[in-house]
Design an enzyme around this catalytic site. Structure first.
Site, PDB file in Angstrom:
ATOM      1  N   LYS A 136      45.078  85.386  14.530  1.00  0.00           N
ATOM      2  CA  LYS A 136      45.978  86.404  15.227  1.00  0.00           C
ATOM      3  C   LYS A 136      46.170  86.042  16.754  1.00  0.00           C
ATOM      4  O   LYS A 136      45.169  85.427  17.378  1.00  0.00           O
ATOM      5  CB  LYS A 136      45.361  87.654  15.045  1.00  0.00           C
ATOM      6  CG  LYS A 136      46.362  88.748  15.636  1.00  0.00           C
ATOM      7  CD  LYS A 136      45.485  90.041  15.406  1.00  0.00           C
ATOM      8  CE  LYS A 136      46.305  91.213  15.741  1.00  0.00           C
ATOM      9  NZ  LYS A 136      45.481  92.566  15.524  1.00  0.00           N
ATOM     10  N   SER A 140      47.989  96.027  13.016  1.00  0.00           N
ATOM     11  CA  SER A 140      48.883  95.188  13.969  1.00  0.00           C
ATOM     12  C   SER A 140      48.791  93.596  13.274  1.00  0.00           C
ATOM     13  O   SER A 140      49.413  92.557  13.623  1.00  0.00           O
ATOM     14  CB  SER A 140      48.648  95.122  15.174  1.00  0.00           C
ATOM     15  OG  SER A 140      47.320  94.991  15.490  1.00  0.00           O
ATOM     16  N   SER A 198      43.713  97.658  12.214  1.00  0.00           N
ATOM     17  CA  SER A 198      44.808  96.559  12.078  1.00  0.00           C
ATOM     18  C   SER A 198      44.136  95.223  11.341  1.00  0.00           C
ATOM     19  O   SER A 198      45.138  94.490  10.977  1.00  0.00           O
ATOM     20  CB  SER A 198      44.855  95.895  13.539  1.00  0.00           C
ATOM     21  OG  SER A 198      45.705  96.892  14.210  1.00  0.00           O
TER      22      SER A 198
HETATM   23  N1  GLN Z   1      47.655 101.373  14.839  1.00  0.00           N
HETATM   24  C1  GLN Z   1      46.654 101.439  15.713  1.00  0.00           C
HETATM   25  C2  GLN Z   1      47.076 101.375  17.254  1.00  0.00           C
HETATM   26  O1  GLN Z   1      48.108 101.197  17.155  1.00  0.00           O
HETATM   27  C3  GLN Z   1      45.608 100.327  15.412  1.00  0.00           C
HETATM   28  C4  GLN Z   1      45.999  99.169  15.955  1.00  0.00           C
HETATM   29  C5  GLN Z   1      44.813  97.995  15.913  1.00  0.00           C
HETATM   30  O2  GLN Z   1      43.780  98.316  14.932  1.00  0.00           O
HETATM   31  N2  GLN Z   1      44.815  97.194  16.686  1.00  0.00           N
HETATM   32  O3  GLN Z   1      46.301 101.368  18.097  1.00  0.00           O
END
Ligand code: GLN
Length: 485
Positions: free
Chosen positions: A79, A154, A178
């Site tokens: 990532k 994400s 994410s």
């Molecule tokens: N959707 C969540 C956020 O926007 C989780 C994102 C994540 O786990 N990085 O914070």
């Protein structure tokens, strides 16, 4: 060719070691597949130019009888918020558009040490804020099961790459779901380890008190192998000191669930929906394998999304304050330094979701409002942790089952203008982050032809036991095939 690319990590490494598989040829096939499909899927935002040479080196070492490691030659996707030496690390933000990693994150250097080879960096929501990968400055990734739909986020690019055989396995990061959310949407396995089990050194911080790097793989066994490589104490991250033993993540994969008690998170299972009914079916499958299944009512669960967004906004507000256009984000304009023009350009270097979080992150912990929001959220986090602890101990639970995401993958653009609706998609995943517990998403079925994963949340520090239950559920899952030809 596809069949070879789908090999499990252990079989593949064994092939490389014995010489029956060429890591270089395998890497060439992987790169060819990326060239053929990634235009449509957009899993990667950059490729490591050293990948092919790295694979050739593994072959040479194997031929010379040197130890090539348990992940020998495995093409690894990383990532783009995790540093890999020699590659850009942009967090899919214009703010870091020209930034190149000066070092490897601990998780990456440990995977390289185990023989894996970085193929490239994967697409993500900017600074990991989002759940669809649509907030990437490079444009969205697409779900290989239906390219009109989001792959989740994400860590969407990593999930797409694993699912579409554009790598052998990947790293994601999970602040509130994410790793697990895109794993569910793309029909792969994704684990958010116990907080502190995996070093965050080299992970660009979003909300550091709750996030973890996690493995994304095509099987529970592969995820366990990645964990064995990356977990354990790291002098560069003191939160790893209490994390327990480094290895042993595959120790319970064959244990089954006989005699275990699995809770069903009743508030997260809505049997009027196909996803809720699938969760009941998953519980039934574990029961028929010998587990006792009990409904669990977490009365305060409704607080978790609100608490999560207040705490993460506050942490993001301070973590992202470093992007001040002096140490990062500065690019000398071609015609020399011109203050006015530079500031105007700099303002638009962060996308809409990150700007929203930054504004919130300045507001919620501010002197006049901390008691109203931030301190309340911290209290809610304590209440959620003790509620989960007492349910697990009074019912003797090994883990808690729910759908990973309340819905199957939706269309690109469908929810992008409704941030609160997107926040709600995290309702089943954030509890594990707020309480530091491990949680894994396992592919379970298709609803309307689209992947639906189930989440199992375990006891803190018992990642290996959790993977054991995950392996049992994986064995009971529907046959789903692969998405891209
Ligand atoms: N959707 C969540 C956020 O926007 C989780 C994102 C994540 O786990 N990085 O914070």
């Amino acid at each position: 060719m596809t069949a070879g690319l789908a090999l499990g990590l252990a079989e593949y490494a064994e092939g490389v070691r014995s010489g029956s598989v060429s890591a270089e040829e395998h890497m060439a096939s992987t790169l060819e597949r990326i060239a053929r499909h990634d235009g449509a899927l957009h899993a990667y935002v950059s490729l490591d130019p050293g990948a092919l040479e790295g694979a050739a080196r593994v072959d040479r070492d194997a031929r010379a009888g040197r130890d090539v490691g348990p992940l020998a030659g495995a093409p690894l996707a990383v990532k783009d918020n995790i540093c890999a030496l020699g590659c850009p690390t942009t967090c899919c933000s214009r703010m870091l558009g020209s930034y190149r990693s000066p070092y490897d994150a601990t998780a990456v250097s440990r995977l390289r040490g185990a023989g894996a080879i970085v193929v490239g960096k994967t697409n993500m929501d900017e600074f990991a804020m989002g759940i669809t990968t649509e907030f990437s400055a490079f444009g969205p990734s697409r779900n290989p099961w239906d390219t009109a739909r989001v792959p989740g986020g994400s860590s969407g690019g990593s999930a797409v790459a694993v699912s579409a055989l554009e790598c052998a396995a990947a790293l994601g990061s999970d602040t509130g779901g994410s790793v697990r959310n895109p794993a569910s949407f793309c029909s792969i396995v994704g684990l958010k380890p116990t907080y502190g089990r995996v070093s965050r050194h080299g992970l660009v911080s979003y909300a550091n008190s709750i996030e973890q790097i996690g493995p994304m793989a095509r099987s529970v066994r592969d995820a366990a192998m990645l964990m064995d490589a990356i977990a354990g104490p790291d002098p560069m991250d003191d939160t790893t000191r209490l994390a327990g033993p480094a290895g042993g993540h595959a120790a319970h994969l064959g244990d089954g669930v006989e005699g275990l008690t699995v809770g069903v998170d009743a508030r997260a299972v809505d049997e009027t929906t196909p996803v809720g009914r699938a969760a009941r079916r998953a519980a039934g499958a574990l029961e028929s394998l010998g587990a006792s299944v009990v409904d669990v009512d977490l009365a305060h669960e409704g607080l978790s999304v609100a608490a999560y967004y207040v705490i993460t906004a506050a942490e993001a507000g301070s973590n992202l304050a470093r992007y001040d256009n002096i140490r990062y984000g500065y690019e000398m304009p071609a015609d020399g330094y011109e203050h006015g023009a530079y500031v105007t350009a700099a303002r638009s270097r962060l996308g809409p979701e990150v700007q929203r979080r930054m504004i919130l992150g300045g507001f919620v912990p501010s002197a006049g409002h901390a008691g109203q929001y931030y301190l309340k959220a911290l209290r809610a986090r304590d209440v959620l942790a003790s509620e989960a602890d007492s349910s697990f101990s009074s019912l003797g639970l090994s883990c808690l089952l729910s759908p990973t995401v309340p819905v199957p993958p939706f269309r690109l653009g469908e929810k992008i203008d409704d941030p609160v609706e997107l926040f709600r998609m995290d309702s089943n995943t954030v509890l594990a982050n707020l309480t530091g517990r491990p949680a894994v998403s396992v592919p379970f079925t298709l609803c309307g032809g689209l992947p639906v994963g189930m989440q199992l949340m375990g006891r803190a520090g018992e990642d290996a036991r959790l993977l054991g239950v995950a392996a049992a559920l994986e064995g009971a899952a529907d046959e789903m095939g692969v998405p891209v030809p």
